[in-house]
Design a protein around this motif. Structure first.
Motif, PDB file in Angstrom:
ATOM      1  N   MET A 256       3.636   5.979 -15.410  1.00  0.00           N
ATOM      2  CA  MET A 256       3.677   6.766 -14.163  1.00  0.00           C
ATOM      3  C   MET A 256       2.618   6.291 -13.178  1.00  0.00           C
ATOM      4  O   MET A 256       2.871   6.186 -11.978  1.00  0.00           O
ATOM      5  N   LEU A 261       5.156   6.880 -10.267  1.00  0.00           N
ATOM      6  CA  LEU A 261       6.395   7.635 -10.462  1.00  0.00           C
ATOM      7  C   LEU A 261       6.124   9.131 -10.537  1.00  0.00           C
ATOM      8  O   LEU A 261       5.073   9.552 -11.028  1.00  0.00           O
ATOM      9  N   PRO A 263       7.107  12.905 -12.188  1.00  0.00           N
ATOM     10  CA  PRO A 263       7.592  13.296 -13.525  1.00  0.00           C
ATOM     11  C   PRO A 263       9.112  13.188 -13.643  1.00  0.00           C
ATOM     12  O   PRO A 263       9.618  12.717 -14.671  1.00  0.00           O
ATOM     13  N   ASP A 264       9.832  13.587 -12.607  1.00  0.00           N
ATOM     14  CA  ASP A 264      11.294  13.510 -12.694  1.00  0.00           C
ATOM     15  C   ASP A 264      11.789  12.067 -12.770  1.00  0.00           C
ATOM     16  O   ASP A 264      12.723  11.758 -13.508  1.00  0.00           O
ATOM     17  N   MET A 266      10.129   9.561 -13.993  1.00  0.00           N
ATOM     18  CA  MET A 266       9.761   9.065 -15.333  1.00  0.00           C
ATOM     19  C   MET A 266      10.745   9.583 -16.362  1.00  0.00           C
ATOM     20  O   MET A 266      11.213   8.841 -17.231  1.00  0.00           O
ATOM     21  N   ASP A 267      11.042  10.871 -16.273  1.00  0.00           N
ATOM     22  CA  ASP A 267      11.981  11.500 -17.195  1.00  0.00           C
ATOM     23  C   ASP A 267      13.328  10.789 -17.151  1.00  0.00           C
ATOM     24  O   ASP A 267      13.950  10.538 -18.192  1.00  0.00           O
ATOM     25  N   ILE A 269      13.914   7.671 -16.270  1.00  0.00           N
ATOM     26  CA  ILE A 269      13.802   6.333 -16.881  1.00  0.00           C
ATOM     27  C   ILE A 269      13.857   6.440 -18.403  1.00  0.00           C
ATOM     28  O   ILE A 269      14.538   5.654 -19.065  1.00  0.00           O
ATOM     29  N   LEU A 270      13.169   7.438 -18.943  1.00  0.00           N
ATOM     30  CA  LEU A 270      13.129   7.557 -20.401  1.00  0.00           C
ATOM     31  C   LEU A 270      14.430   8.107 -20.969  1.00  0.00           C
ATOM     32  O   LEU A 270      14.734   7.900 -22.144  1.00  0.00           O
TER      33      LEU A 270
END
Ligand code: ADP
Ligand code: ADP
Lengths: 418, 418
Positions: A256, A261, A263-264, A266-267, A269-270
């Protein structure tokens, strides 16, 4: 008794009509691209008739249900004469939180409960609730509707399995804990393998591996979930098609920072760019296998990684239950990827697990049964999961109880009773 | 040959002088609160003399090393006559990345390498490099100095153990992967338990549990690390004193959104306010045990959670190595917490692990040895870790080689040679 089973997403709606006297599927189908310019609608019947319209607008869930009602009684593609033949509807709901430990008759209060859990599963509970409302608009509120939760089979987990070691206030304030998902599949598999083994489920320690695009492994002792790999969300656990599974949290914060990035982001991407896709470049396992055969190193690695992580989960759940009596594989990969089963189980030879390579290779495309050798100390089974049937069974059980008793507490059934 | 061993933090510096002819510690001590108004400085000698100054300013690492040189030759508290008796200095360095797969003689190039790894371990490599420079200022650059990395023992891990299933570019761009830590401790323990068992390390599958404030578990087959629980950072793995271990990444992003936290703030919470502290309210295990005895439910839970997670790791690493020949416990809790060893191993009865409750209870406070029963199928040992001795051994080995050969490649030694 005929039961309609509904599995709704934000832009899709899967349905299946099951005759519960024989437990046979009468027809199943899909509405896709709901709310987009052109939607898709289709059906397949038990006797091989099928219909597909790839360019029909489906404005919303209500329109989708109207299409479903039309096709069910359609002169050419229908499987019933009249909608009144449908005795009940079973709705899959992803997140039951700590509110719903069993399947329940849908009441206004239940709908409020499902709504209250939207923050924990916005991508699931919101469209599922919309679908329930749309379904009631189309079929009327007199028709009994039942909610079957992905999480409820996991509600027997002890605290040591569901508490995350983070500040306690987050558990109290936000209800952040392990919930687990795929519960209906794991429950079906556990009961079915006990049946195939001619053993009461109460005597078995089962490790159930549901390996599809989304994957989870569950430890089930005496019919009760002891631990499961998915957690607060379906991102927890091990490597999946496009999801990372559990990570060093510093990996999350480090990326991040480096990539600036939210949080959304990043979420996202994961959830969508990681897992097998992130490592190999391919999300669908058939593409990974093709690339592996061509010798692409990252495709080879992606498989190694996934099979290794599955083996480690099985080892850890053997510890969780202090032993294991049977290992099961189910879902897209579990049912169709013999390499996965063989390679993951090779790590378990120290437990006496032996796979029969020939039988294992043959047990694909809808076949099920034992794939371990006769002298394997722990049998390994491939089971074709059937969440729809499980939802229909819960639905029938609740409707049956309703007929005989009208007291409110009887609307909640224990899955053990089924 | 006498070797000075240095373990530096940003505001602390631990030192130990070891006589490598006998492998005996001559003295050890600590400089704390470096750079603050009042520092603390102390020493304990092998023969029971000790000195402590709780209110002495220590401006920086150089001042700390000056205090160390004074005390080593001090008339009353010294253990050597002249600093020239020190043949070499061994420095602990946390992060060796993929640059340092073994211990190395510190050259300008090595210092550049350590510096280049600061982004991966800012809280460690930066002060460690400062300490190396300060040490060279005080002791001169002629004295051989060796860097021993926490990560290097883990450099044998296969890709399937060290690649995170996230987009591949993050591995390439930022070198995000599992590195592992506590390597020097795990290496010491692995060699020592093989010695106690009278078996060559090459024949053993070892699961080494280093359980302290920071904790990690490592799977070691044939003397080589196969997998380890810490990852990109020491936050990975399972629940520790104040760290969460690996998590559903959505837990991280969810809390960040709810609490409006930056990545650094989140990282801090997961490193310092989580783990046993987050669950029970206590970080030091002695306080947790006291609270557990008083019946505080969250203290009871914190222990259950930690012991359960340890057991699951052991189970998963048994799968990683397709078996396990010995389980070891070390560090603050591993050496002093019999309840932990007993309860974690109770999950492993299915592997034939049996703890001798009496011997286990007695094996604390510096005792070591086998704590499993005679008929336990897998022996369990308590080992008193000694990272300083391991650093000193590497240091001696490199210095010895230097004496006989001046070619550059001989400055790198394989830990296997020691
Ligand atoms: N016949 C098959 N052979 C190999 N892999 C298959 C086959 N059928 C499905 N899969 C794989 O299973 C995965 C999808 O599994 P599924 O359980 O349908 O996922 P989910 O329900 O989580 O979306 C895909 O990676 C797909 O490649
Ligand atoms: N004698 C003891 N009895 C019980 N617990 C102990 C004892 N000594 C140390 N510990 C525990 O060990 C932990 C510290 O372990 P240590 O290995 O020193 O940590 P680290 O090196 O990671 O900082 C603390 O939780 C402490 O309570």
């Amino acid at each position: 008794m005929k039961v309609l089973v509904i599995n709704a997403g934000s832009s899709s709606l899967k349905y299946q009509l099951i005759d519960m006297d024989t437990e046979k599927m009468l027809c199943k189908g899909n509405c896709e691209r709901i709310g987009m310019d052109t939607g898709r609608f289709g059906v397949k019947t038990f006797d091989g008739r099928h219909f597909q319209d790839l360019k029909t607008p489906i404005a919303n869930h209500k329109a989708a249900f109207q299409k479903v009602t039309e096709i069910l009684v359609h002169p050419k593609y229908g499987v019933i004469k009249d909608l009144s033949e449908i005795s009940a509807v079973g709705h899959r709901v992803a997140q039951g939180g700590d509110l719903f430990k069993t399947s329940v008759l849908i009441t206004d209060e239940v709908k409020k409960g499902i709504e209250s859990l939207i923050p924990l599963a916005p991508l699931h509970n919101r469209p599922e609730l919309d679908a329930i409302n749309a379904c009631q608009e189309v079929f009327g509120t007199e028709l009994p509707m039942i909610a079957v939760f992905d999480t409820s089979f996991h509600s027997t987990m002890p605290q040591k399995a569901y508490i995350y070691p983070i500040p306690w206030e987050y558990y109290e304030k936000y209800k952040i804990r392990r919930y687990g998902f795929h519960g209906t599949s794991h429950r079906y598999v556990a009961h079915h393998v006990a049946h195939l083994m001619h053993q009461p489920i109460d005597d078995l320690k089962i490790i159930s591996c549901h390996i599809g695009n989304g994957s989870s492994i569950t430890a089930i002792a005496n019919g009760k979930v002891v631990d499961t790999s998915m957690g607060l969300t379906p991102l927890d656990g091990f490597m999946m098609g496009t999801r990372s599974g559990a990570l060093d949290p510093s990996v999350v914060t480090y990326i991040m920072k480096q990539e600036n990035l939210t949080p959304d982001e990043m979420d996202n991407i994961l959830n969508r760019q990681s897992g097998v896709l992130g490592v190999s470049g391919y999300a669908d396992d058939r593409d990974v296998t093709d690339a592996e055969i061509k010798g692409e190193p990252r495709a080879v690695l992606a498989h190694q990684l996934m099979f290794y992580q599955i083996a480690k989960y099985i080892g850890s759940y053997a510890a969780a239950m202090n032993g294991v009596d049977v290992i099961t594989f189910t879902a897209g990969l579990g049912e169709n990827q013999p390499e996965l089963r063989y390679d993951a189980c090779r790590y378990l030879r120290f437990l006496g697990v032996k796979i029969d390579a020939v039988v294992n290779d043959e047990t694909i495309h809808g076949k099920e049964g034992k794939v371990s050798t006769f002298d394997s100390q722990i049998p390994v089974y491939v089971i074709n999961t059937n969440e729809e049937l499980m939802i229909a069974r819960d639905t029938r059980a609740i409707v049956d109880k309703l007929k005989y008793a009208k007291t409110e507490d009887k609307t909640v059934i224990d899955p053990e009773d089924i």
